[in-house]
Design a protein around this motif. Structure first.
Motif, short mmCIF file in Angstrom:
data_model
loop_
_atom_site.label_atom_id
_atom_site.label_comp_id
_atom_site.label_asym_id
_atom_site.label_seq_id
_atom_site.Cartn_x
_atom_site.Cartn_y
_atom_site.Cartn_z
N LEU A 45 34.58 -46.54 -81.45
CA LEU A 45 35.77 -47.37 -81.87
C LEU A 45 35.51 -48.99 -81.27
O LEU A 45 35.89 -49.34 -82.26
CB LEU A 45 36.92 -46.50 -81.04
CG LEU A 45 38.40 -46.96 -81.80
CD1 LEU A 45 39.18 -45.62 -81.58
CD2 LEU A 45 39.16 -48.00 -81.17
N LEU B 279 41.79 -38.79 -86.84
CA LEU B 279 42.04 -40.06 -86.34
C LEU B 279 43.49 -40.34 -86.19
O LEU B 279 44.11 -40.97 -85.11
CB LEU B 279 41.43 -41.07 -87.31
CG LEU B 279 40.21 -41.54 -87.17
CD1 LEU B 279 39.60 -42.44 -88.24
CD2 LEU B 279 39.79 -41.90 -85.85
N PRO C 188 48.70 -40.96 -80.44
CA PRO C 188 48.47 -41.40 -78.99
C PRO C 188 48.74 -42.51 -78.59
O PRO C 188 49.34 -43.28 -77.76
CB PRO C 188 47.22 -40.77 -78.66
CG PRO C 188 46.92 -39.91 -79.58
CD PRO C 188 47.74 -40.49 -81.10
N ALA C 189 47.89 -43.90 -79.39
CA ALA C 189 48.11 -45.08 -79.01
C ALA C 189 49.25 -45.54 -79.00
O ALA C 189 49.94 -46.52 -78.37
CB ALA C 189 47.09 -46.03 -79.95
N LEU D 171 42.30 -49.69 -88.21
CA LEU D 171 41.51 -48.72 -87.12
C LEU D 171 40.84 -47.34 -88.26
O LEU D 171 39.79 -47.34 -88.31
CB LEU D 171 42.39 -47.98 -86.19
CG LEU D 171 41.40 -47.42 -85.20
CD1 LEU D 171 42.14 -47.57 -83.86
CD2 LEU D 171 41.06 -45.73 -85.38
N GLY E 232 45.06 -49.86 -74.81
CA GLY E 232 45.94 -49.46 -75.86
C GLY E 232 45.48 -48.27 -76.97
O GLY E 232 46.31 -47.81 -77.28
N VAL E 233 44.20 -47.83 -76.79
CA VAL E 233 43.72 -47.02 -77.59
C VAL E 233 42.89 -46.03 -77.28
O VAL E 233 43.38 -44.84 -77.03
CB VAL E 233 43.24 -47.66 -79.06
CG1 VAL E 233 42.60 -46.87 -79.90
CG2 VAL E 233 43.95 -48.79 -79.46
N THR F 270 33.50 -40.44 -82.08
CA THR F 270 34.27 -41.55 -82.81
C THR F 270 35.00 -42.39 -81.91
O THR F 270 34.90 -43.56 -82.13
CB THR F 270 35.42 -40.78 -83.75
OG1 THR F 270 34.82 -40.00 -84.57
CG2 THR F 270 36.26 -41.90 -84.30
N LEU F 271 35.30 -41.91 -80.75
CA LEU F 271 35.91 -42.90 -79.77
C LEU F 271 34.91 -43.64 -79.24
O LEU F 271 35.21 -44.88 -79.06
CB LEU F 271 36.48 -42.07 -78.58
CG LEU F 271 37.87 -41.35 -78.87
CD1 LEU F 271 38.44 -40.55 -77.80
CD2 LEU F 271 38.85 -42.41 -79.35
N LEU G 111 45.50 -51.50 -84.86
CA LEU G 111 45.50 -50.31 -85.34
C LEU G 111 45.76 -50.04 -87.05
O LEU G 111 45.26 -48.87 -87.24
CB LEU G 111 47.18 -50.02 -84.79
CG LEU G 111 47.28 -49.57 -83.30
CD1 LEU G 111 48.33 -49.07 -82.91
CD2 LEU G 111 46.15 -48.55 -82.88
N PRO H 136 44.86 -43.82 -74.11
CA PRO H 136 46.19 -43.06 -74.64
C PRO H 136 45.58 -41.88 -75.52
O PRO H 136 46.02 -40.92 -75.60
CB PRO H 136 46.80 -44.00 -75.66
CG PRO H 136 46.75 -45.34 -74.83
CD PRO H 136 45.32 -45.17 -74.54
N ALA H 137 44.33 -42.16 -76.20
CA ALA H 137 43.80 -41.39 -77.08
C ALA H 137 43.24 -39.89 -76.35
O ALA H 137 43.39 -38.94 -76.43
CB ALA H 137 42.74 -41.82 -78.04
N GLY I 273 44.49 -38.01 -83.22
CA GLY I 273 43.78 -38.13 -81.96
C GLY I 273 44.17 -39.61 -81.37
O GLY I 273 43.64 -39.80 -80.24
N VAL I 274 44.24 -40.62 -82.34
CA VAL I 274 44.05 -41.76 -81.77
C VAL I 274 45.27 -42.75 -82.22
O VAL I 274 45.93 -43.05 -81.36
CB VAL I 274 42.90 -42.48 -82.67
CG1 VAL I 274 42.79 -44.15 -82.03
CG2 VAL I 274 41.63 -41.81 -82.23
N GLY J 232 46.34 -38.43 -74.71
CA GLY J 232 47.00 -37.79 -75.73
C GLY J 232 46.68 -36.38 -76.12
O GLY J 232 47.47 -35.51 -76.88
N THR J 233 45.30 -36.26 -76.04
CA THR J 233 44.67 -34.84 -76.32
C THR J 233 45.42 -33.80 -75.72
O THR J 233 45.20 -32.56 -76.09
CB THR J 233 43.22 -34.82 -76.14
OG1 THR J 233 42.72 -36.15 -76.64
CG2 THR J 233 42.49 -33.92 -77.11
N MET K 91 35.64 -51.89 -84.27
CA MET K 91 36.83 -52.86 -84.26
C MET K 91 36.35 -54.33 -83.99
O MET K 91 36.84 -55.22 -84.38
CB MET K 91 37.78 -52.64 -83.18
CG MET K 91 38.46 -51.13 -83.55
SD MET K 91 38.73 -50.92 -85.29
CE MET K 91 40.07 -52.01 -85.60
#
Lengths: 207, 207, 207, 207
Positions: C171, D194, D201-202, D171, C197-198, C167-168, D168, C201-202, D197-198, C205-206, C175
């Motif tokens: 992304l 999402l 975090p974003a 998204l 920004g996405v 999915t990442l 966002l 961090p994603a 995980g996204v 953030g995991t 978009m």
DNA sequence: CGATAAACGAGACGGTACGTCGCGTCTTCTG
DNA sequence: CAGAAGACGCGACGTACCGTCTCGTTTATCG
């Protein structure tokens, strides 16, 4: 050179339009026309009867009216076209000449032709060009022949020149239209009666 | 019962149909018919010209064909209807009688009438009943008068009984139709020429 | 027999198909696609622009959809295809790697590609096979590269393995599709903002 | 005065269009759309399914595209429209708010909506106006809600203002579109993944 | 005089044919 | 044989008119 000569006459590129189909469509048109009348005749119906697609019909004729016009025109030239000019019957008298000309018109197809003409007349106002064409296609040759026969009779001194030969030439066809409209049969006897009872007296009476 | 009493004579409750509008509609019908021809004539167009709603037209005539039929019929009875039976011109000779009858038909409205007839003929196949009616409405009275005049001439011994008087009665109207179709004017002279050049000789020729 | 000998290797008899024309057609396809959109794109239009006949196009691609599919696919492989596997940028950090990859997509042609994808998506229901192919052809390589770069970053311990790396990887392209649909430009800044920004961090953030 | 007040609001004359039929048609549209896809959807099919004449559909929407557009638009407002403004879920944390919003979108109809959007996108170039409308109709409200929830979270200090809140907000819907195109199911788990995980975090990563 | 029933205006509705356009196939000719 | 040109079968498009129906408004007649 042969190549150049051919170049001028060369057919357009691409798949050739199958002109044998034209006749099939026209035939189908007449059939549907005779069966249902002009306003219930459908391009779809014609195409189906001709066994082809609607677009194939439209590729040849842009509108229903033009199609019918051509169909009726073709009908005329089919059995009359070849009887032109010199090879008209020449029996020596107008009466016999005209009677000799009745046969080819004294049949069932005659009805179809007249029905078709009637169908087209409705379009007279819609498309001025069609008005005359309709008449011309349906009964034009018929009138032409009558005119020619009478003119010849006048030329050989059988009758004095009438005031309005054109009207006399149209007389028989129009009276047949009249009968067709009234659903009356157009018989051999009727035509002969017109010749003996109207045409000949009118020509003689001018004297 | 009170309800039954006078039921026959009593008008139905509710707003009465305004029969003065009938004439307006028929007039509009003829106008549109003359202007656009039968197939481009639209009930919408007629209603608009008559200044009323389409439904108001349909309340009176069920179909376009019937409307036109009536319009043409009305046209006939307007200037011919009252000239029935006894009050036909009686000048002593068929020629003068017929010429006296030409006037009312020798005008622009004549063209409209014939155009209308032509428009209706297309429906001959669709609705058998309309075939005759169309002719009848448009040129029926005209034919009737001719028939009557000729019959009288025969009765008083002016001519011997012709083989087909009916056809002779139809002759002038049909030849006028022919001219109309060809967009030619229907003149006084044309009619007189037919009388002198065709009708009279035909009647005389039978002798 | 001589004829059979070498049959396997011998090219088929007759004129050889000129494969240089394939590219011309695909180019024309993309041009028309960009100019008119998928549904107003016509094989006729494409052929005309490519300067050849419709049949020449159909000889190569059976349907409009396949043609567009290939055109878009070709577009992808043109500027991305050769950048496969080992020769991906390797700057040491995912951020720099991805930014290095932005360039080839940051241009006007990118718009065309996305428009084409969008055009094809409509056929997803019509032809299941095309659904994936459309995506694959248009933005598949783009996704592949992103996936590869991220996987490598994970492999070298830059980030912990994310729950849904696929999915990442999709992304950024998706978009961009979103912006394209909204007629917004796809800028360098936009892509960098997504990375910083996405994406980053994603992945962080995991942890 | 009541009469005048009524005059302003007075319904147009004539038979009232039965607006309950609008919904039936739109429903039929969506059904056919879901079943056959945009390009195989036929107005005839829609009309038949809605149990009315083709003209009745065309009286309301001038083209196929506008019809589908409205159908998808109606779909959105049906289940989302009422959830506007103040009555959004307010659990105190963005995560819980967003998860609470997933439900209404986590169903089969969501698939239809996205399919319809995809179907419409093909027309982006044909009719510029439709491009945005398609997106707006299909996933606009969805985006709106996400934007509102995030903005509120920022307002109450849960997160620092992100650089591109709009992106966002788009998204989740766009990634769902991506899955739909790939014929993958859009599950509850996918959406939650999402968010966790996204999205979160974003937003956190911006700090 | 008020109720009521039909006329009327406006326009929706179900049909059906029109003529157009694009797809993908097929045919014919030229190179 | 490839390629050009274009006919052909198919089927959807959007338009127009027919004749019917509905519904709000107006008007004549009856109770």
């Amino acid at each position: 050179m042969a190549t150049e000569a051919g170049a001028a006459t060369r057919r357009r590129a691409g798949r050739q339009r199958d002109h044998s189909r034209d006749a099939v469509i026209l035939e189908a048109t007449l059939a549907v026309l005779a069966e249902h009348g002009y306003d219930r005749m459908t391009i779809d119906l014609v195409a189906a009867r001709a066994g082809m697609a609607r677009a194939t019909v439209y590729r040849r004729w842009p509108t229903k009216a033009e199609l019918v016009l051509d169909a009726v025109g073709r009908l005329s030239s089919t059995d009359v076209g070849e009887i032109d000019a010199a090879q008209l019957p020449d029996t020596g008298t107008l009466r016999e000449d005209m009677i000799a000309m009745i046969r080819p018109f004294d049949d069932e197809q005659q009805q179809i032709r007249i029905q078709a003409v009637i169908g087209l007349l409705v379009l007279a106002r819609t498309d001025d060009r069609l008005a005359q064409a309709a008449l011309g296609a349906g009964i034009g040759p018929w009138i032409d022949i009558n005119r020619a026969l009478m003119q010849r009779a006048v030329d050989r001194g059988e009758f004095a020149p009438p005031a309005d030969l054109e009207t006399l030439a149209e007389l028989i066809p129009m009276m047949c239209v009249s009968r067709a409209v009234q659903q009356l049969p157009i018989t051999y006897e009727f035509s002969v009666a017109l010749i003996d009872g109207v045409i000949i007296p009118a020509l003689r009476g001018t004297t």
